[in-house]
Design a protein around this motif. Structure first.
Motif, mmCIF file in Angstrom:
data_model
loop_
_atom_site.group_PDB
_atom_site.id
_atom_site.type_symbol
_atom_site.label_atom_id
_atom_site.label_comp_id
_atom_site.label_asym_id
_atom_site.label_seq_id
_atom_site.Cartn_x
_atom_site.Cartn_y
_atom_site.Cartn_z
ATOM 1 N N PHE A 51 0.824 -1.213 0.000
ATOM 2 C CA PHE A 51 0.000 0.000 0.000
ATOM 3 C C PHE A 51 0.853 1.256 0.000
ATOM 4 N N ASP A 52 2.005 1.208 0.636
ATOM 5 C CA ASP A 52 2.901 2.359 0.620
ATOM 6 C C ASP A 52 3.388 2.634 -0.801
ATOM 7 N N ALA A 53 3.736 1.569 -1.520
ATOM 8 C CA ALA A 53 4.195 1.742 -2.902
ATOM 9 C C ALA A 53 3.044 2.169 -3.818
ATOM 10 N N GLN A 54 1.861 1.636 -3.580
ATOM 11 C CA GLN A 54 0.724 1.956 -4.438
ATOM 12 C C GLN A 54 0.270 3.403 -4.242
ATOM 13 N N LEU A 55 0.242 3.854 -3.007
ATOM 14 C CA LEU A 55 -0.255 5.195 -2.713
ATOM 15 C C LEU A 55 0.830 6.263 -2.833
ATOM 16 N N ARG A 56 2.077 5.833 -3.034
ATOM 17 C CA ARG A 56 3.222 6.761 -3.166
ATOM 18 C C ARG A 56 3.243 7.755 -2.006
ATOM 19 N N ASP A 57 3.259 7.188 -0.826
ATOM 20 C CA ASP A 57 3.270 8.006 0.382
ATOM 21 C C ASP A 57 4.601 8.746 0.491
ATOM 22 N N VAL A 58 4.529 10.031 0.750
ATOM 23 C CA VAL A 58 5.739 10.848 0.840
ATOM 24 C C VAL A 58 6.539 10.486 2.101
ATOM 25 N N LEU A 59 5.850 10.208 3.155
ATOM 26 C CA LEU A 59 6.529 9.898 4.419
ATOM 27 C C LEU A 59 6.937 8.430 4.531
ATOM 28 N N HIS A 60 6.530 7.602 3.594
ATOM 29 C CA HIS A 60 6.814 6.160 3.616
ATOM 30 C C HIS A 60 6.372 5.541 4.938
ATOM 31 N N GLY A 61 5.164 5.843 5.323
ATOM 32 C CA GLY A 61 4.614 5.327 6.577
ATOM 33 C C GLY A 61 4.469 3.815 6.570
ATOM 34 N N GLY A 62 4.136 3.240 5.428
ATOM 35 C CA GLY A 62 3.990 1.787 5.355
ATOM 36 C C GLY A 62 5.303 1.077 5.585
ATOM 37 N N GLN A 63 6.369 1.600 4.986
ATOM 38 C CA GLN A 63 7.679 0.981 5.188
ATOM 39 C C GLN A 63 8.158 1.170 6.623
ATOM 40 N N THR A 64 7.839 2.318 7.203
ATOM 41 C CA THR A 64 8.215 2.562 8.600
ATOM 42 C C THR A 64 7.492 1.598 9.518
ATOM 43 N N PHE A 65 6.207 1.414 9.279
ATOM 44 C CA PHE A 65 5.454 0.455 10.092
ATOM 45 C C PHE A 65 5.968 -0.966 9.891
ATOM 46 N N ALA A 66 6.361 -1.299 8.663
ATOM 47 C CA ALA A 66 6.903 -2.636 8.393
ATOM 48 C C ALA A 66 8.195 -2.861 9.172
ATOM 49 N N LEU A 67 9.060 -1.860 9.202
ATOM 50 C CA LEU A 67 10.281 -1.991 10.006
ATOM 51 C C LEU A 67 9.956 -2.122 11.484
ATOM 52 N N PHE A 68 8.973 -1.360 11.954
ATOM 53 C CA PHE A 68 8.560 -1.459 13.353
ATOM 54 C C PHE A 68 8.041 -2.856 13.662
ATOM 55 N N VAL A 69 7.240 -3.418 12.761
ATOM 56 C CA VAL A 69 6.704 -4.763 12.976
ATOM 57 C C VAL A 69 7.830 -5.797 12.960
ATOM 58 N N ILE A 70 8.829 -5.610 12.099
ATOM 59 C CA ILE A 70 9.967 -6.543 12.062
ATOM 60 C C ILE A 70 10.711 -6.528 13.387
ATOM 61 N N VAL A 71 10.915 -5.348 13.939
ATOM 62 C CA VAL A 71 11.619 -5.240 15.230
ATOM 63 C C VAL A 71 10.804 -5.895 16.336
ATOM 64 N N ILE A 72 9.515 -5.622 16.358
ATOM 65 C CA ILE A 72 8.657 -6.225 17.379
ATOM 66 C C ILE A 72 8.613 -7.742 17.212
#
Length: 126
Positions: free
Chosen positions: A48-69
């Motif tokens: 969804f981050d790639a599809q919506l072309r989010d400027v802040l890359h919130g999807g990738q940030t959340f994905a990294l957060f989930v990986i750490v958790i």
């Protein structure tokens, strides 16, 4: 790439993870099911981050957060599984009844560890 491809793969991963959590009795396989579900969520975040072309890359940030958790969760969970194996001699989640919430007066559900499943600590301690 159309959005439905990663969504389809994520749905399959999540379904396999749910099956692993609900159908398996081995604690390690249950943990693997949870990890599959978390990775399906990560795939959705990135897609969804790639599809919506989010400027802040919130999807990738959340994905990294989930990986750490998930890394912290699997480390703690494997330590618990190892402790359960050392104390009980098995990691079958259906047979672990000692921490179950039940009436203290009702001892009919209490089970003792059978002799064939008792832990053999001689090999662990050397």
């Amino acid at each position: 790439m159309p959005l439905w491809w990663p969504l389809l793969v994520a749905s399959l991963l999540f379904a396999i993870g749910v099956y692993g959590v609900l159908a398996r009795r081995n604690a390690v396989l249950v943990l693997m099911g949870v990890e599959l579900m978390l990775n399906a969520v990560n795939l959705n975040f990135v897609a969804f981050d790639a599809q919506l072309r989010d400027v802040l890359h919130g999807g990738q940030t959340f994905a990294l957060f989930v990986i750490v958790i998930a890394a912290a969760e699997i480390g703690l969970a494997l330590a618990i599984v190892l402790l359960v194996f050392r104390t009980h001699g098995h990691i079958d989640v259906d047979d672990l009844r000692e921490l179950a919430d039940r009436d203290p007066g009702d001892l009919s559900g209490a089970e003792s560890v059978p002799a064939d499943r008792a832990p053999d600590n001689s090999e662990v301690r050397g």
